[in-house]
Design an enzyme around this catalytic site. Structure first.
Site, mmCIF file in Angstrom:
data_model
loop_
_atom_site.group_PDB
_atom_site.id
_atom_site.type_symbol
_atom_site.label_atom_id
_atom_site.label_comp_id
_atom_site.label_asym_id
_atom_site.label_seq_id
_atom_site.Cartn_x
_atom_site.Cartn_y
_atom_site.Cartn_z
ATOM 1 N N ASP A 1 36.546 36.203 39.942
ATOM 2 C CA ASP A 1 36.787 37.252 38.859
ATOM 3 C C ASP A 1 36.855 36.736 37.585
ATOM 4 O OD1 ASP A 1 38.104 40.330 39.240
ATOM 5 O OD2 ASP A 1 38.412 39.408 37.433
ATOM 6 N N LYS B 1 40.615 43.258 49.017
ATOM 7 C CA LYS B 1 39.381 43.072 49.897
ATOM 8 C C LYS B 1 39.344 41.574 50.041
ATOM 9 C CE LYS B 1 37.004 47.037 47.796
ATOM 10 N NZ LYS B 1 38.213 47.250 46.502
ATOM 11 N N CYS C 1 34.373 52.317 43.172
ATOM 12 C CA CYS C 1 35.255 53.345 43.463
ATOM 13 C C CYS C 1 34.941 54.471 42.349
ATOM 14 C CB CYS C 1 36.652 52.971 43.091
ATOM 15 S SG CYS C 1 36.925 52.073 41.640
ATOM 16 N N ALA D 1 36.989 40.128 42.266
ATOM 17 C CA ALA D 1 37.949 39.904 43.580
ATOM 18 C C ALA D 1 39.214 40.467 43.347
ATOM 19 C CB ALA D 1 37.844 38.622 44.136
ATOM 20 N N PRO E 1 42.473 42.481 42.083
ATOM 21 C CA PRO E 1 43.732 41.691 42.547
ATOM 22 C C PRO E 1 43.906 41.225 44.040
ATOM 23 C CG PRO E 1 44.444 43.897 42.710
ATOM 24 C CD PRO E 1 42.944 43.866 42.111
ATOM 25 N N GLY E 2 42.604 41.502 44.988
ATOM 26 C CA GLY E 2 42.545 40.863 46.054
ATOM 27 C C GLY E 2 42.885 41.523 47.236
HETATM 28 C C1 LIG Z 1 37.259 47.247 41.038
HETATM 29 S S1 LIG Z 1 38.034 45.942 40.437
HETATM 30 C C2 LIG Z 1 38.296 44.790 41.807
HETATM 31 C C3 LIG Z 1 39.209 45.224 43.132
HETATM 32 C C4 LIG Z 1 39.310 44.096 43.890
HETATM 33 N N1 LIG Z 1 37.861 43.877 44.513
HETATM 34 C C5 LIG Z 1 40.154 44.363 45.030
HETATM 35 O O1 LIG Z 1 39.624 44.959 46.177
HETATM 36 O O2 LIG Z 1 41.272 44.371 44.981
HETATM 37 C C6 LIG Z 1 36.594 45.055 39.442
HETATM 38 C C7 LIG Z 1 36.969 43.664 38.998
HETATM 39 O O3 LIG Z 1 35.918 42.905 38.730
HETATM 40 C C8 LIG Z 1 36.060 42.128 37.497
HETATM 41 N N2 LIG Z 1 34.880 42.129 36.666
HETATM 42 C C9 LIG Z 1 34.370 42.969 35.782
HETATM 43 N N3 LIG Z 1 33.234 42.230 35.077
HETATM 44 C C10 LIG Z 1 33.122 41.327 36.068
HETATM 45 C C11 LIG Z 1 32.039 39.986 35.557
HETATM 46 N N4 LIG Z 1 31.221 39.960 34.923
HETATM 47 N N5 LIG Z 1 32.280 38.839 36.533
HETATM 48 C C12 LIG Z 1 33.225 38.719 37.308
HETATM 49 N N6 LIG Z 1 34.330 39.659 37.646
HETATM 50 C C13 LIG Z 1 34.098 40.901 36.767
HETATM 51 C C14 LIG Z 1 37.456 42.767 36.755
HETATM 52 O O4 LIG Z 1 37.958 41.832 36.250
HETATM 53 C C15 LIG Z 1 37.976 43.596 38.134
HETATM 54 O O5 LIG Z 1 39.361 42.624 38.418
#
Ligand SMILES: C[S@@+](CC[C@H](N)C(=O)[O-])C[C@H]1O[C@@H](n2cnc3c(N)ncnc32)[C@H](O)[C@@H]1O
Length: 431
Positions: free
Chosen positions: A267, A252, A362, A247, A249-250
Site C-alpha cells: 500500500d 483481504k 467497492c 492492501a 487496512p488488511g
Molecule cells: C479500497 S482500499 C483497500 C482496502 C483493503 N484492500 C482491505 O481489504 O482492507 C484501497 C487502498 O489502496 C491504496 N492505494 C491507492 N492508490 C495506490 C497506489 N497507487 N499504490 C498502492 N496503494 C494504493 C490506498 O492507500 C488504500 O489503502
C-alpha cells in the site's frame, strides 16, 4: 469552555457540528472517537446525530431551500451544520424530543462569533420545521442521492433500485465480521448470524468493536460480507505467492493468509500500512509488508496471484459512508478510472504467465467495474467466469459475463439475510 460544560448536551453537539461542518466542506466522514468526546453515551448520541443528518442529507437540503427564504446565509460559521443536526433530530429522531434540539441549537450558535447573529433565524426555521414536519418527511427517495448517481444507477440497475438503495442508506450497515476459524461459542456470545462462508453478522451490540469478546484474542476482523468475497476466489494451491495491491487496512490480506498463501501486502499510504501491521499482529498473521506506490513497484520474482482492490469512488459503501453519494461527480470518477487502468497494467506485469488477477472495487459505477473488466479483456487478459457455487449457491450477483456485482438493493442469503455493500469483482488469467 467552562460555560459550555454547564449546559448539558451542548459539548457533544458542538463536537457533532464541527465534524459535520468538515464533511460538508468535503472531508470523509469518520465517527467521533473517545479522545474527542470522552463519555460513551454522549459520543454515541453525537455520532447518531451526524449520521442521521448525513443519511438524510438530500432531503435536508431540499428543506433548507424551502425553509430559508433568502438562502443559506454567507460566511455563517457553524450555522448550517447546527441547523442540519437540529432538523435531523426534530424530523428523524423524535424520541430525543424537540425541546433539546431547539434549545441547544440556540446555545450552539450563540457560542460561534460567525453565527451568533443568526440565533433568531435558527429558532424561527426550527419552529417552522416542527409545524411542517409531516410534509417535510414526505420527500421522494431519489432526492437522497446526487442526480448524476441516480442517473447512472437507474441505467445500470433499473429504476426500482433507487428506492431500495434509499432504504439501505437510511437503515445503515450492521457489523459484519470475518472469522479466523469456526467458533460456535463465540458466534453465540456475539449474537452473530452466519452469512456467506466465514462471515457472521452482528445486528445489535452495546460495545465498540475492540471491546467485543474475541477481539483481543484475534478471532475475527471487521469486513462487510461483500468485501469478503474477492479474496476467496483465487483457488490457487496453498503456498502460492500472492500480491495484495492496495492492501491496507488488511481485511483481504488476512483472508489470503487464512487461505494458506504467502502474501506480499503493498500500500502506498504509510499510516495505513501501520494499521495493517497492527491488525495482522492482533490476528497472529504474517505477511511481507511493502510501503510503495504500486505504479513504481516491480517484484524481483513474479507472483502466482495478484489481488487488486483498486482505489475507487467507494459509492458502494454508502450505508457506512453516507457522504460519498454527495462527494462524487463524473470528473472525479473519470480520474479514478484512469488510475485503475494504470494499476491493472501494473498488476498484470507482476504476474507469472498463467497467474490469476482478481480486480475489485467497492463502487457501484459501471465505469469502475464492468467497463474496466471489458477493457482488461481487450488488453489480453482471459476472464475466468465465477459460479454461484463460489458464493454458497447464491446466484443473484453473478453477471451474464461471469463477473460478480453486488449492490445494497440485494439481500444476502443467510439467517435473516440483509443488505450488503456494492462491489464489482472480476477474475482473469494472464495468458
Ligand atoms: C479500497 S482500499 C483497500 C482496502 C483493503 N484492500 C482491505 O481489504 O482492507 C484501497 C487502498 O489502496 C491504496 N492505494 C491507492 N492508490 C495506490 C497506489 N497507487 N499504490 C498502492 N496503494 C494504493 C490506498 O492507500 C488504500 O489503502
Amino acid at each position: 469552555m467552562a460555560k459550555q460544560k454547564q449546559v448539558p448536551g451542548l459539548a457533544l453537539r458542538l463536537a457533532a457540528a464541527e465534524r459535520l461542518q468538515a464533511v460538508l466542506k468535503g472531508a470523509s466522514f469518520s465517527p467521533l472517537v473517545a479522545s474527542e468526546v470522552a463519555d460513551a453515551r454522549d459520543r454515541g448520541l453525537a455520532n447518531k446525530l451526524i449520521t442521521t443528518a448525513l443519511r438524510h442529507h438530500g432531503h435536508l437540503t431540499l428543506m433548507l431551500d424551502h425553509l430559508l427564504e433568502r438562502g443559506m446565509p454567507k460566511k455563517s460559521g457553524s450555522f448550517e451544520a447546527v441547523l442540519r443536526l437540529s432538523l435531523a433530530q426534530i424530523l428523524y429522531l423524535p424520541e430525543l424530543g424537540d425541546h433539546s434540539a431547539l434549545f441547544l441549537a440556540g446555545e450552539a450558535v450563540k457560542r460561534d462569533k460567525s453565527a451568533q447573529h443568526l440565533a433568531k433565524l435558527m429558532n424561527a426555521v426550527l419552529r417552522r420545521a416542527q409545524t411542517e414536519a409531516e410534509t417535510l418527511r414526505q420527500a421522494p427517495p431519489e432526492l437522497l442521492f446526487a442526480p448524476s448517481l441516480v442517473k447512472s444507477w437507474t441505467a445500470a440497475y433499473g429504476a426500482e433500485a433507487i428506492p431500495a438503495f434509499a432504504r439501505a442508506l437510511l437503515e445503515g450497515a450492521p457489523l459484519d465480521l470475518t472469522l479466523k476459524a469456526d467458533y460456535p461459542a463465540l458466534i453465540e456470545l456475539l449474537g452473530g448470524r452466519k452469512l456467506l462462508a466465514d462471515t457472521i453478522r452482528v445486528e445489535q451490540r452495546d460495545k465498540p468493536v475492540d471491546q467485543l469478546p474475541g477481539f483481543a484474542e484475534g478471532r475475527f476482523w471487521v469486513q462487510d460480507v461483500a468485501a469478503a468475497i474477492p479474496a476467496r476466489l483465487f483457488q490457487l494451491p496453498a503456498g502460492s505467492r500472492v500480491l495484495d495491491i492496495g492492501a491496507a487496512p488488511g481485511g483481504k490480506t488476512a483472508q489470503l493468509i487464512k487461505a494458506g498463501y504467502q502474501v506480499t501486502a503493498l500500500d502506498r499510504d504509510s499510516s495505513r500500512v501501520e494499521r495493517l501491521r497492527s491488525n495482522l499482529h492482533r490476528l497472529g498473521y504474517i505477511a511481507d509488508l511493502v510501503t510503495a506506490d504500486a505504479l513504481d513497484y516491480t517484484p524481483s520474482v513474479p507472483f502466482d496471484g495478484v489481488l487488486l482492490d483498486a482505489p475507487c469512488s467507494a459509492t458502494g459503501t454508502f450505508r457506512r459512508h453516507p457522504e460519498v453519494v454527495w462527494h462524487r461527480d463524473a470528473k472525479d470518477i473519470a480520474g479514478r478510472v484512469k488510475l485503475q487502468r494504470s494499476l491493472i497494467e501494473r498488476a498484470i506485469s507482476c504476474l507469472n504467465p498463467g497467474g490469476v488477477l482478481i480486480y475489485c472495487v467497492c463502487s457501484l459505477e459501471p465505469d469502475e467495474g464492468e467497463m474496466q473488466a471489458k477493457w482488461a479483456v481487450e488488453q489480453g487478459l482471459e476472464p475466468i467466469a465465477m459460479s454461484a457455487a463460489e458464493l454458497d449457491g447464491w446466484a443473484v450477483p453473478i453477471t451474464e459475463t461471469g463477473y460478480i456485482r453486488t449492490h445494497p438493493g440485494q439481500i444476502v442469503p443467510g439467517e435473516n439475510g440483509g443488505t450488503l455493500d456494492g462491489f464489482f469483482v472480476a477474475r482473469f488469467r494472464r495468458r
